[in-house]
Scaffold this motif. Sequence first.
Motif, PDB file in Angstrom:
ATOM      1  N   TRP A 162       0.826  -1.209   0.000  1.00  0.00           N
ATOM      2  CA  TRP A 162       0.000   0.000   0.000  1.00  0.00           C
ATOM      3  C   TRP A 162       0.860   1.261   0.000  1.00  0.00           C
ATOM      4  N   GLY A 163       2.090   1.183   0.500  1.00  0.00           N
ATOM      5  CA  GLY A 163       2.983   2.345   0.427  1.00  0.00           C
ATOM      6  C   GLY A 163       3.374   2.668  -1.003  1.00  0.00           C
ATOM      7  N   PHE A 164       3.798   1.648  -1.778  1.00  0.00           N
ATOM      8  CA  PHE A 164       4.129   1.887  -3.188  1.00  0.00           C
ATOM      9  C   PHE A 164       2.888   2.302  -3.984  1.00  0.00           C
ATOM     10  N   THR A 165       1.729   1.767  -3.625  1.00  0.00           N
ATOM     11  CA  THR A 165       0.496   2.160  -4.303  1.00  0.00           C
ATOM     12  C   THR A 165       0.173   3.627  -4.026  1.00  0.00           C
ATOM     13  N   ALA A 166       0.425   4.085  -2.798  1.00  0.00           N
ATOM     14  CA  ALA A 166       0.185   5.490  -2.465  1.00  0.00           C
ATOM     15  C   ALA A 166       1.102   6.409  -3.269  1.00  0.00           C
ATOM     16  N   VAL A 167       2.376   6.007  -3.444  1.00  0.00           N
ATOM     17  CA  VAL A 167       3.294   6.826  -4.246  1.00  0.00           C
ATOM     18  C   VAL A 167       2.836   6.890  -5.695  1.00  0.00           C
ATOM     19  N   SER A 168       2.424   5.738  -6.239  1.00  0.00           N
ATOM     20  CA  SER A 168       1.937   5.714  -7.620  1.00  0.00           C
ATOM     21  C   SER A 168       0.678   6.565  -7.777  1.00  0.00           C
ATOM     22  N   SER A 169      -0.213   6.476  -6.795  1.00  0.00           N
ATOM     23  CA  SER A 169      -1.434   7.274  -6.867  1.00  0.00           C
ATOM     24  C   SER A 169      -1.124   8.766  -6.787  1.00  0.00           C
ATOM     25  N   TRP A 170      -0.143   9.141  -5.979  1.00  0.00           N
ATOM     26  CA  TRP A 170       0.213  10.561  -5.853  1.00  0.00           C
ATOM     27  C   TRP A 170       0.813  11.089  -7.158  1.00  0.00           C
ATOM     28  N   ILE A 171       1.654  10.270  -7.815  1.00  0.00           N
ATOM     29  CA  ILE A 171       2.240  10.711  -9.093  1.00  0.00           C
ATOM     30  C   ILE A 171       1.147  10.875 -10.144  1.00  0.00           C
ATOM     31  N   ASN A 172       0.200   9.931 -10.171  1.00  0.00           N
ATOM     32  CA  ASN A 172      -0.907  10.063 -11.123  1.00  0.00           C
ATOM     33  C   ASN A 172      -1.759  11.295 -10.821  1.00  0.00           C
ATOM     34  N   TRP A 173      -1.800  11.693  -9.567  1.00  0.00           N
ATOM     35  CA  TRP A 173      -2.603  12.875  -9.192  1.00  0.00           C
ATOM     36  C   TRP A 173      -1.965  14.177  -9.653  1.00  0.00           C
ATOM     37  N   ILE A 174      -0.674  14.328  -9.440  1.00  0.00           N
ATOM     38  CA  ILE A 174      -0.046  15.641  -9.622  1.00  0.00           C
ATOM     39  C   ILE A 174       0.152  16.000 -11.083  1.00  0.00           C
ATOM     40  N   HIS A 175       0.197  15.043 -12.000  1.00  0.00           N
ATOM     41  CA  HIS A 175       0.493  15.439 -13.385  1.00  0.00           C
ATOM     42  C   HIS A 175      -0.757  15.556 -14.256  1.00  0.00           C
ATOM     43  N   GLN A 176      -1.951  15.475 -13.629  1.00  0.00           N
ATOM     44  CA  GLN A 176      -3.195  15.671 -14.371  1.00  0.00           C
ATOM     45  C   GLN A 176      -3.666  17.122 -14.222  1.00  0.00           C
ATOM     46  N   PRO A 177      -4.324  17.673 -15.246  1.00  0.00           N
ATOM     47  CA  PRO A 177      -4.647  19.127 -15.219  1.00  0.00           C
ATOM     48  C   PRO A 177      -5.882  19.476 -14.389  1.00  0.00           C
ATOM     49  N   THR A 178      -6.924  18.642 -14.381  1.00  0.00           N
ATOM     50  CA  THR A 178      -8.171  19.009 -13.713  1.00  0.00           C
ATOM     51  C   THR A 178      -8.423  18.079 -12.531  1.00  0.00           C
ATOM     52  N   LEU A 179      -9.393  18.485 -11.691  1.00  0.00           N
ATOM     53  CA  LEU A 179      -9.714  17.690 -10.509  1.00  0.00           C
ATOM     54  C   LEU A 179     -10.317  16.343 -10.883  1.00  0.00           C
ATOM     55  N   GLU A 180     -11.182  16.335 -11.913  1.00  0.00           N
ATOM     56  CA  GLU A 180     -11.809  15.076 -12.303  1.00  0.00           C
ATOM     57  C   GLU A 180     -10.779  14.065 -12.797  1.00  0.00           C
ATOM     58  N   THR A 181      -9.871  14.535 -13.645  1.00  0.00           N
ATOM     59  CA  THR A 181      -8.855  13.616 -14.159  1.00  0.00           C
ATOM     60  C   THR A 181      -7.888  13.181 -13.054  1.00  0.00           C
ATOM     61  N   ARG A 182      -7.626  14.040 -12.087  1.00  0.00           N
ATOM     62  CA  ARG A 182      -6.771  13.659 -10.966  1.00  0.00           C
ATOM     63  C   ARG A 182      -7.392  12.540 -10.137  1.00  0.00           C
ATOM     64  N   LEU A 183      -8.700  12.674  -9.894  1.00  0.00           N
ATOM     65  CA  LEU A 183      -9.381  11.636  -9.119  1.00  0.00           C
ATOM     66  C   LEU A 183      -9.362  10.288  -9.848  1.00  0.00           C
ATOM     67  N   VAL A 184      -9.591  10.334 -11.159  1.00  0.00           N
ATOM     68  CA  VAL A 184      -9.588   9.078 -11.920  1.00  0.00           C
ATOM     69  C   VAL A 184      -8.189   8.480 -11.967  1.00  0.00           C
ATOM     70  N   ALA A 185      -7.196   9.321 -12.242  1.00  0.00           N
ATOM     71  CA  ALA A 185      -5.826   8.809 -12.352  1.00  0.00           C
ATOM     72  C   ALA A 185      -5.311   8.284 -11.022  1.00  0.00           C
ATOM     73  N   ALA A 186      -5.638   8.984  -9.933  1.00  0.00           N
ATOM     74  CA  ALA A 186      -5.169   8.526  -8.623  1.00  0.00           C
ATOM     75  C   ALA A 186      -5.848   7.243  -8.184  1.00  0.00           C
ATOM     76  N   GLY A 187      -7.074   7.003  -8.667  1.00  0.00           N
ATOM     77  CA  GLY A 187      -7.773   5.789  -8.268  1.00  0.00           C
ATOM     78  C   GLY A 187      -7.364   4.547  -9.022  1.00  0.00           C
ATOM     79  N   LEU A 188      -6.602   4.684 -10.111  1.00  0.00           N
ATOM     80  CA  LEU A 188      -6.226   3.522 -10.920  1.00  0.00           C
ATOM     81  C   LEU A 188      -5.361   2.521 -10.146  1.00  0.00           C
ATOM     82  N   PRO A 189      -4.224   2.928  -9.567  1.00  0.00           N
ATOM     83  CA  PRO A 189      -3.426   1.937  -8.836  1.00  0.00           C
ATOM     84  C   PRO A 189      -4.094   1.429  -7.573  1.00  0.00           C
ATOM     85  N   VAL A 190      -4.896   2.290  -6.924  1.00  0.00           N
ATOM     86  CA  VAL A 190      -5.606   1.860  -5.719  1.00  0.00           C
ATOM     87  C   VAL A 190      -6.620   0.780  -6.059  1.00  0.00           C
ATOM     88  N   ALA A 191      -7.355   0.972  -7.154  1.00  0.00           N
ATOM     89  CA  ALA A 191      -8.334  -0.032  -7.569  1.00  0.00           C
ATOM     90  C   ALA A 191      -7.643  -1.335  -7.950  1.00  0.00           C
TER      91      ALA A 191
END
Length: 288
Positions: A91-120
């Motif tokens: 879950w630690g590596f998954t959190a790092v992956s989710s954070w990277i997917n969050w920060i490089h997306q432009p909008t809030l909606e895309t950030r939520l979707v991108a951050a949820g991919l590794p968690v799912a």
Amino acid sequence: MAMDQDTPQSKAHAWLSGVALGLVALAAVMGWAASFVGLHEYGMTSMTGFSYWTAWLVPATFDGAAFACTLMTYRASIHGRSALRARLLMWGFTAVSSWINWIHQPTLETRLVAAGLPVAAVAVFDIVLLEMRADYEARTGRTKFRLRPVLLVLRWLVDRTGTTAAFRAQITAVPVHQLIGQATPAETAAPETASAPAAAPEPSLATPPAPPAPPVTATPTTEIPKAVSRGPKLPPPMVKAVQAAYTRARDKGREFTADDVHAVIKVPADKAEQIAASYSTTNGHALA
């Protein structure tokens, strides 16, 4: 007839179980693949010194480490070992992956979707591993202790004393060597100590030999003769009984006969005669 009805049903359950696990595993793989694409894009556009090919090292490191920790969690679980460290790293590596997917997306909606991919992906694959472990325990009969907090709280609210005592007994039943990670007593081999060769004494320090001990002369003892029958050989309890009967007949001043033998032991008549004849001496011993 019942067996014919149960067999298609069991086959259908097995088929549905396999299909369900396959679909869940496919969803996890797709989530990791989407996260791979996002981390690759981040490494290629936002990180200095990474090209198209070297940027794949970023998702391979974080998502790959999460996937490897997931497999280690399953392997440790089916062998009855603690999987807490592997699960925390997963879950630690998954959190790092989710954070990277969050920060490089432009909008809030895309950030939520991108951050949820590794968690799912990790959450779904964790469910697959739980089902695989349940199937493994059902096949092998190796059921390990699990803590179910909701049921435990409900049980404690109904019966606090009984639940506390049962929980304490379950915990104290676990051997200490399993809790601290040591080997079992049967597996702990005693170290073999090599015996060092004894050093030869120096000639100057050698002690002189002791003088020979005087010969010990054995004291002559008088052997008490035993009553050995010339007739049939008897076990020691029977011989003792016959001797007692002979002593009683001699004390009464009469001859020792076969009837006295029959009174103490059960033998044929001819053997009783032989035993009585063997005691026809003045002192109760066999004739020479």
